[in-house]
Design a protein around this motif. Sequence first.
Motif, short mmCIF file in Angstrom:
data_model
loop_
_atom_site.label_atom_id
_atom_site.label_comp_id
_atom_site.label_asym_id
_atom_site.label_seq_id
_atom_site.Cartn_x
_atom_site.Cartn_y
_atom_site.Cartn_z
N LEU A 1 0.82 -1.21 0.00
CA LEU A 1 0.00 0.00 0.00
C LEU A 1 0.85 1.26 0.00
CD1 LEU A 1 -2.56 -1.20 2.69
CD2 LEU A 1 -2.75 -1.40 0.22
N THR A 2 2.10 1.16 0.46
CA THR A 2 2.99 2.33 0.53
C THR A 2 4.32 2.12 -0.19
OG1 THR A 2 4.00 1.58 2.59
CG2 THR A 2 2.03 2.97 2.77
N SER A 3 4.60 0.87 -0.58
CA SER A 3 5.89 0.51 -1.20
C SER A 3 7.07 0.72 -0.25
CB SER A 3 6.13 1.29 -2.50
OG SER A 3 5.10 1.06 -3.43
N ASN A 4 6.83 0.56 1.06
CA ASN A 4 7.88 0.72 2.07
C ASN A 4 8.24 -0.61 2.71
OD1 ASN A 4 8.04 3.49 1.77
ND2 ASN A 4 6.62 3.93 3.45
N TYR A 5 9.51 -0.70 3.14
CA TYR A 5 9.99 -1.85 3.92
C TYR A 5 10.12 -1.47 5.39
CZ TYR A 5 11.38 -4.36 -0.34
OH TYR A 5 11.38 -5.02 -1.54
#
Length: 230
Positions: free
Chosen positions: A39-43
């Motif tokens: 949903l945010t393309s974050n790790y």
Amino acid sequence: MSTEKNFKSFKISIVFDNKSIDNRYLTGFGFSVLIYNYLTSNYSLFDIGGNLNILIHNLKILKLEIIDIKKIILSHHHYDHSGGIFKIIKENPKIEVYVPESDVKNYQSQFQNSKIIGNFKITEIEKNIFLSDQYGTSLKEQALYLKTRLDDIVILVGCAHPGLEKFLLNAKNLGSIKAVIGGFHGFQKFSYLKDIETIGACHCTAYIDNIKKRFPNQFKKVYVGTSFIF
């Protein structure tokens, strides 16, 4: 939603534990989960294990570096879940680190200019990623709740020292529980697990054989290199 990716919410990969799915990965006593939020393309990382060199090695197999991580959530301050945190902060000073409120002063005193955030209640820290309430007496612990596009909840726990059932009941405030993954410690109130689709007991779980026997269809083996998509 026209592509397969649009139906995904999270990919979680085990990057620290005492067993691995193949010999490319290193192992050690401790626990860490890599979370990719579609949903945010974050790790993010939930816990970081007890040996930073092992963690870095396993992340590199997944083609990631510490600098790629946006957030770290520490379930509690025991070394097998937080080892190397200060080295990580030095390498990635912009990283956000979420700890139980009772631990925040200790971390902030050593890294006053870093983003150390204390928590004591259910809090959304990124789209559909929630910290749990805090449980425990002398040792405070938090879990992580991932809320899928279908409003199902995936629970990540470090050791669940205060009792896994507390986190299971707490998570129901957000939605229906689809999965619980992590260390269950001495948890024996097995009836709390009966309606959960994915049970990934690992790390410090004392009664893992009992859980596997009671829930053979729901139980999933969890080793370093194991991944789930929800």
